[in-house]
Structure formats: C-alpha cells, structure tokens
Write an enzyme that holds these catalytic residues in place. Structure first.
Site, PDB file in Angstrom:
ATOM      1  CG  ASN A 162      23.677  43.478  12.607  1.00  0.00           C
ATOM      2  OD1 ASN A 162      24.734  43.074  13.102  1.00  0.00           O
ATOM      3  ND2 ASN A 162      22.704  44.019  13.329  1.00  0.00           N
ATOM      4  CD  GLU A 163      25.610  47.919   6.209  1.00  0.00           C
ATOM      5  OE1 GLU A 163      24.705  47.370   5.555  1.00  0.00           O
ATOM      6  OE2 GLU A 163      25.682  49.159   6.330  1.00  0.00           O
ATOM      7  N   PRO A 164      25.454  43.184   4.984  1.00  0.00           N
ATOM      8  CG  PRO A 164      24.911  43.394   2.732  1.00  0.00           C
ATOM      9  CD  PRO A 164      25.157  44.204   3.975  1.00  0.00           C
ATOM     10  CB  SER A 166      26.075  40.841  10.000  1.00  0.00           C
ATOM     11  OG  SER A 166      26.549  42.099   9.652  1.00  0.00           O
TER      12      SER A 166
END
Ligand code: F6R
Length: 656
Positions: A162-164, A166
């Site tokens: 869950n990258e920035p 998300s």
C-alpha cells in the site's frame, strides 16, 4: 510480550512501540506471542489465522518459528495463513516470487497444511484480477478474519504494497509500485529494468481488520520512516501511520530502526533526562549541543543561555553551570575529532609546538610507521569511502595494506565483460584452442545469443574488478604486493541467500594474524542495499571476537575504525575521527575512483541516488566539511569521518 527495553510511551509517540537491542531478540519475542496465540487456539479447539509478510524483515521470525516447531514441538496443524502480497505478474517458481520465499523460509519447514496457506496469485490473467482479489478477501472472512497480522515497512512507509496515497478503506487489489520500492527491490531482480511495476496486495482496511497487528522494522534505513509512522500525523502519505488508529497494534523495532524516535534522538524534549533514566554524559551533551547549533543556525561558541532555554535545554546548561561552559564541552569534543595525521606523527620529526594527535589512544599510538589494514567489502569501497585518508596514510610513511573481501563480480555488466573478452578475442593473443569459446561468450554477451550463467564468466567479471582495484590502489601509492583479494566464500551464493560462516571468518582471521595491524579500517554500514557490507562486518566481528578470546597481543594494541560506505554519512555526534582533505587530495581520490570504470554510470546498485560514486563521495565529504565549519570549526575542503569500533555495535543491528 515483555520487551527487554520498553521506555514509557511519551506524548510524541501515537502508537505502542517496543524496542529491542537486536532484531533476533525482537523476532524471538514476536514468535513467542504467535506461539502463545496458537497454543491457546489449539486448547480451545479453534483455528488460528495468521497474516504473513515477506522481505528481509521477517526472515529471522520465520527462523525462530521453525526452531520452535523442531525443538519445542510447536504445531501449525490448525493454522491458516494469508500473505499480504505478491508481485504481478510473477510465476510462483521464480526466485523472487513471494510464493517461493514463503516455501523456502517457512511453509516447507513446518507442518502447515499447504491447503491452508494463501497468497495472492501473480499468474491470474489481467481480466480475472478483480475477481481474484474479491475471492481473497472472501477467503479471509470465511476463515474468521485474521487473528494476528505481521507487517514490515517499506521506505515509502508502505504496509503490504500500500504505497503512498492508498486509501484507508482499500481492500485487496492490483497496485503500481512506488519507484523507491522498485529501486529497493532492483538488486533482487538484477537491475531496474527487470523489476516488476505492479503487485497484488491486501489493502489498508484488510490489514486493519486484523485483531492484532505487529509491525517489525530493523536497521537504520528504516529509522526515518518509522518516526514518521509513529510520531507523524495519520495520513495516506505514510500508510503505516494508519496503525495509530488500530486498538491493538504494536511497533517492534531494533535499536537502529528506533534511532530517529524522539526518545533516542532528542530525549531532552520529553523531559528531564534523569527522570528518563538517562544522563548528560559526553555523548548526550555533544548530541544536544550539535542539535541546538543546527536548530539555531549558530556556531557552537555563539550559543547563549537564551538559546538553551528556548529550546528546552535549561537542564543541560544548568548541569554545566552556564551555556558558555556547556558550549566549550561540545566544541572541544568536536575539535578533538580532527587530525591530519590519522596514523600519528613520526616522532623523529616532531617539532616543539606540534598539536597533539588526539583521537589516537591505543597502546600502539606512538608506534611509527604503523601497519595499516583497510578492509574493503567490494573492490572500490576503499577509495570511495576513505580514499583521501588512504593516500595520507601512505604519504605519511605507513605500511598500508588493503584487503578486498569479495570479488564484486555481481556488479559488472555483461557489456563491460564483453568489451574485455572481445579485446582478447580480437587481439590474437588468445590461444586458438580458446578462440571458439571466446567467440561464443562474446556473442552471448552482446545479446546475439542468450547468456548462459557461465561460472567462468563470473570469475572473469571478478578479475576485471580486481584489476580496477589494483589500478586504483596504484593512484593511492599502495603496491600490488600489499593488496589481498580474500574472495570470502559467502559471496559465491545467490545474492539473497548469502549467509556467512566459519569459512569466511577463518579467511579473515588468517589475514589479521599474518598482518597484525596497528590500525584497522572497516566498512561500518549495516544498511547497504545488497547486504554485503553487513555480512563483511559480521565476519570481522567474529574474527575479532576470536582474536580477543586468544588474548592476541596485536588486537589489544590496535586502533579499530569504521568508515561509512557510499550510502550514508555518520551522524555528527557519532564521529570520533575526522580527517580533513586538501583540494588536491580530493582530486587524487577522484582519480582513484575513476579507475573503477565498470562502476561508472551503469553501476547496478546505485539505489535511489542516481549520482555516480565519485559525486556522492565528493558531495558527502564536502557537506561534512561545511557542517564542521558551521559549528564554528576550521573551514576545510572536505572531511572523511570515522567512528571508533566498540564491541557490541554489530550485534545491535544485525538483521539475520
Ligand atoms: C512484504 C511486504 C512489504 C515489506 C516491506 C519491507 O510482504 O508486504 O511491505 O514488508 O517492503 O521489506 P523488507 O523487509 O525487505 O525491508
């Protein structure tokens, strides 16, 4: 769970944090909590559902769970597992696949029923991905939800993938990987190009739905993002920060990953040190004064009582009597780190009035000339990290040896190898018997035919780097007869499976015994992207421990220093020795780095920083010189810094 070192939670931290001396100890505690949960569930006759992670962080956790299974009969029979993520696309048999990772480190070593282990599949065709993700969520629900979710944290602050940005409500889905995440993974895939752009991951909500969440982080490279996640606001910019909203989440950290938390970095902001069980010793005093000097943007000796008071450091100025007295303590500590004579002076040439060579204090401090051993993990770390000091030691008359610990063959591109082999082929120097083989290799290396992983090719790549190292050492004035190519055996394994062992330690011990150095320099990085520096440091730690057990005379008299590789500089308050360089020495160091031609512009492991090694080195050592200058110390062109090796340094942050 009863962590060995859990300071009171303070108002800077918005989530519970447990800090352990090292990752092994931390992993053992997490494994113990898992075992307790599993046994409780087994007694109740209820299934236990674990959420699992991959990556370097949980390796030691899985090793401990396997140990508990083998030695203490812990059974995984009633356990169901769900993994966070998998690259997409990805075949389960590929070496980088998380399916394979889980089998290698865990599933194949315990009595888990394979039907009860779940991972998102990297082979689902694109049109079926959404349905696959929905089915994954349904399977978690059907199993009764996750009892305990294990997480690592990426340097983007991601949990799972869950990258920035998300969202908080995200569920299992296909995502695009952040460039920093891809760069961190690139070494596993042999470069940027082959690194996947996408992954399937459980969402933030899928993770927060777990009844208990434990996020583990080891190493200094995680320290800043951990601070943001724990002390920053809850935000999708750092998805790990969402754990602050979970009622039963815990951050489990080793000392290095916790290093940027206020409780360690600037504990005086929390309250009087005595109340925290800490004291204004030399280090803490220096750290606070350097912090204050940077905060107020003033040289140390210009800091006033008002500066101390306004920054909450009354405690410190009171301890020393006044701001002026405290300033002097910090100022002299920094000044005494500086010497232009890293190996000491020739006593026969001493003149009255010469400044003392302060940082040296081992029994051999007055020996002249000294035998010096520089340990360089790869063939270029010596000149990249301490090339200026190396030249000084030679010029000042010491007997300087350099030991290259691994061949560095993995970082030579096929193109570079082709150039050399094609030259040999076309020079007519090769024996006719070898001409066909040479031609075959040249064809493969230039992309005409597929490259086979020929062991001889790796040997030749290693030889290319060896000759670059010989050439660079020549720039520094070190003759080939004083170069030692150790080829530590651990490097022969595939990058992500490297472990050191007694054979590595034996090679280094033999060299130490042979040379009995008065001064030893080693790379002090624990966070290099490929792990080689960390392994080399562990080999040194064990070799030194063995020498200490034998009460070896040379060790008792030796001075041991750690330098930092290309990746990071020592924090100012940790520097014990600073060697200033002249502009000419900076240029000479650049020439030596240039001799490592295969590492120019195409180095495979440059990481997120796209500058070349010589640029990083120059920027770093100039920035350090400016930092010294802005503290009110002399203005130098560049500075190379070292930290004294103290036993225990290594144990603290060992990741495996
Ligand atoms: C892995 C995962 C990732 C990693 C994170 C840290 O399943 O979901 O979030 O936990 O990227 O990776 P390492 O542990 O390799 O530093």
């Amino acid at each position: 769970m009863s962590p060995s070192h859990l300071l009171e939670r303070n108002h800077f931290e918005h989530a519970p944090v447990a800090v352990f001396t090292g990752s092994l100890e931390a992993s053992r505690m997490v494994a113990a909590e898992i075992a307790t949960l599993m046994r409780a569930r087994a007694r109740e006759g209820r299934p236990c559902v674990l959420g699992l992670a991959t990556g370097s962080t949980p390796v030691s956790l899985y090793a401990e769970l396997v140990r508990l299974h083998r030695e203490e009969g812990l059974s995984f029979a009633g356990v169901t597992t769900f993994n966070l993520d998998e690259y997409y696309p990805m075949e389960p048999e590929q070496p980088q696949s998380y399916h394979r990772f889980m089998r290698t480190h865990f599933f194949d070593k315990v009595d888990l029923d394979p039907a009860c282990t779940h991972l998102p599949s990297g082979t689902v065709p694109k049109p079926g991905v959404d349905a696959h993700c929905t089915a994954y969520e349904e399977a978690i629900q059907a199993a009764g939800g996750i009892d305990l979710q294990i997480l690592g944290i990426g340097r983007t602050g991601h949990i799972g993938f869950n990258e920035p940005s998300s969202p908080r409500h995200s569920l299992t889905r296909l995502v695009t990987l952040d460039p920093l995440t891809r760069r961190d993974a690139a070494a596993d895939f042999g470069g940027d190009q082959a690194t996947p752009r996408h992954a399937l991951t459980m969402g933030v909500r899928s993770i927060l739905n777990a009844r208990r969440v434990i996020l583990m982080a080891w190493g200094q490279h995680k320290a800043d993002i951990v601070r943001q996640a724990v002390e920053g606001e809850v935000s999708s910019r750092v998805t790990a920060s969402f754990l602050q909203e979970h009622a039963n989440a815990l951050y489990v950290l080793d000392a290095a990953a916790a290093g940027s938390l206020t409780r360690y970095r600037t504990p005086w902001l929390i309250g009087p040190l005595a109340e925290l069980g800490l004291a204004w010793d030399e280090r803490m005093t220096r750290r606070a004064i350097l912090w204050l000097s940077q905060l107020r943007q003033k040289p140390i000796l210009k800091l006033t009582d008002d500066d101390y008071n306004e920054a909450g450091l009354q405690d410190l100025s009171r301890t020393h009597g006044s701001a002026y007295e405290a300033n002097l303590v910090g100022f002299y500590q920094m000044q005494h780190t500086i010497t232009g004579w890293p190996g000491g002076r020739d006593p026969d040439r001493a003149k009255p009035g010469d400044a003392p060579v302060r940082p040296l204090r081992a029994p051999s401090a007055t020996v002249f000339p000294k035998r010096v051993l520089v340990l360089s993990p790869h063939p270029d770390d010596d000149v990249i990290s301490m090339g200026g000091t190396l030249c000084r030691l030679v010029d000042q008359g010491h007997e300087v040896h350099i030991a290259y610990e691994v061949s560095g063959a993995g970082a030579v591109s096929d193109e570079a190898a082709w150039r050399v082999l094609a030259f040999v082929r076309d020079s007519g120097l090769a024996e006719t018997a070898n001409a066909a083989r040479l031609d075959q290799l040249c064809q493969a290396l230039s992309g005409v035919t597929p490259v086979e992983a020929a062991p001889e090719l790796l040997r030749w790549k290693g030889l290319i780097r060896r000759h670059e190292a010989i050439s660079a050492a020549r720039v520094c004035g070190v003759p080939e007869s004083r170069l030692h190519f150790l080829n530590l055996p651990f490097y022969a394994a595939e990058a992500r499976r490297r472990r050191y062992g007694p054979a590595d330690v034996a090679v280094l011990s033999a060299l130490l015994e042979q040379l009995q150095p008065h001064l030893l320099y080693a790379a002090g990085d624990l966070d290099d992207p490929h792990g080689t520096h960390r392994l080399c440091l562990q080999v040194l730690r064990d070799a030194i421990a063995q020498a200490a057990d034998k009460k070896t005379a040379w060790l008792a008299a030796a001075e041991l220093w750690l330098y930092r590789g290309a990746w990071a500089e020592w924090p100012l308050d940790e520097i014990d020795l600073a060697v200033p360089l002249s502009p000419q020495e900076v240029l000479r160091r650049r020439r030596a780095i240039f001799r490592h031609e295969t590492q120019k512009d195409q180095a495979l492991f440059l990481g997120e920083d796209r500058r070349e090694f010589w640029q990083r080195t120059e920027d770093r050592s100039r920035r350090l010189a400016q930092a010294y200058n802005s503290l009110g110390l002399a203005e130098y062109e560049a500075v190379e810094a070292f930290r004294r090796y103290a036993p225990g340094d290594f144990v603290r942050t060992a990741a495996f």
